[in-house]
Design a protein around this motif. Structure first.
Motif, PDB file in Angstrom:
ATOM      1  N   SER A  48      -0.952  -5.282   4.145  1.00  0.00           N
ATOM      2  CA  SER A  48      -1.064  -6.564   4.844  1.00  0.00           C
ATOM      3  C   SER A  48      -0.120  -6.584   6.046  1.00  0.00           C
ATOM      4  N   ARG A  49      -0.408  -7.451   7.000  1.00  0.00           N
ATOM      5  CA  ARG A  49       0.481  -7.597   8.157  1.00  0.00           C
ATOM      6  C   ARG A  49       1.877  -7.998   7.712  1.00  0.00           C
ATOM      7  N   GLU A  50       1.951  -8.872   6.722  1.00  0.00           N
ATOM      8  CA  GLU A  50       3.240  -9.352   6.230  1.00  0.00           C
ATOM      9  C   GLU A  50       4.054  -8.200   5.639  1.00  0.00           C
ATOM     10  N   GLU A  51       3.404  -7.362   4.847  1.00  0.00           N
ATOM     11  CA  GLU A  51       4.085  -6.217   4.246  1.00  0.00           C
ATOM     12  C   GLU A  51       4.516  -5.224   5.332  1.00  0.00           C
ATOM     13  N   ASP A  53       5.207  -5.936   8.492  1.00  0.00           N
ATOM     14  CA  ASP A  53       6.327  -6.529   9.221  1.00  0.00           C
ATOM     15  C   ASP A  53       7.628  -6.427   8.432  1.00  0.00           C
ATOM     16  N   GLU A  54       7.534  -6.623   7.119  1.00  0.00           N
ATOM     17  CA  GLU A  54       8.707  -6.533   6.256  1.00  0.00           C
ATOM     18  C   GLU A  54       9.267  -5.116   6.254  1.00  0.00           C
ATOM     19  N   THR A  74       3.584  -5.717  17.413  1.00  0.00           N
ATOM     20  CA  THR A  74       5.030  -5.687  17.155  1.00  0.00           C
ATOM     21  C   THR A  74       5.811  -4.956  18.252  1.00  0.00           C
TER      22      THR A  74
END
Length: 165
Positions: A48-51, A53-54, A74
């Protein structure tokens, strides 16, 4: 000597970013992270994008690194984190050939072996010379006073840079 602790290597797919980044890693001892290895799973799906980014933030918080890859979403964030930006701005023909030549080759920067020159991927290379590259140059203009910025227009220029390190 040039101080490089946090380096991003960007440019068109097929330009040889990963090869350049590996050689730079070998010369400097900086840890190397491939965005393609972060984003892609071996089954050809993505996290996922969230993962993503993290994981990217975890890397950025380290003291030293090379991050290889474009990932325009990013890009400015990585420019804020880095001290050195290296853009491989090679001719379209060089990038298309570079992408085509790696078909069927196992690579440390990709979790699978590409078996064909995917039409969508080829189109991304063709389109890169337009707005994506223009956006990179706009960002370089913004960060040129506060970062080491190197733009190479040929493989020869990139090789000369590595010799001077």
């Amino acid at each position: 000597m040039l101080k490089m602790e946090k380096v991003i290597v960007i440019g068109s797919p097929g330009a040889g970013k990963s090869t350049f980044a590996r050689k730079l890693r070998d010369m400097t001892g900086l840890p190397l992270y491939y965005l393609d290895m972060l984003w892609h799973k071996p089954d050809r799906t993505n996290i996922s994008r969230e993962e993503f980014d993290e994981k990217l933030k975890e890397i950025a918080e380290r003291d030293r690194w090379i991050i290889d890859g474009n990932y325009q979403r990013t890009l400015e964030l990585r420019m804020e984190w880095c001290d050195t930006i290296i853009l491989l701005d090679y001719p379209l023909e060089v990038c298309l050939l570079g992408a085509e030549e790696r078909i069927g080759t196992k690579r440390e920067d990709m979790p699978w072996i590409e078996t064909e020159f995917d039409k969508e991927f080829k189109q991304w290379i063709l389109d890169f010379q337009g707005e994506p590259l223009a956006r990179i140059y706009r960002l370089l203009e913004k960060y040129k006073e506060s970062r080491n910025v190197f733009v190479f227009k040929s493989r020869e220029e990139a090789e000369e840079f590595k010799v001077r390190l």
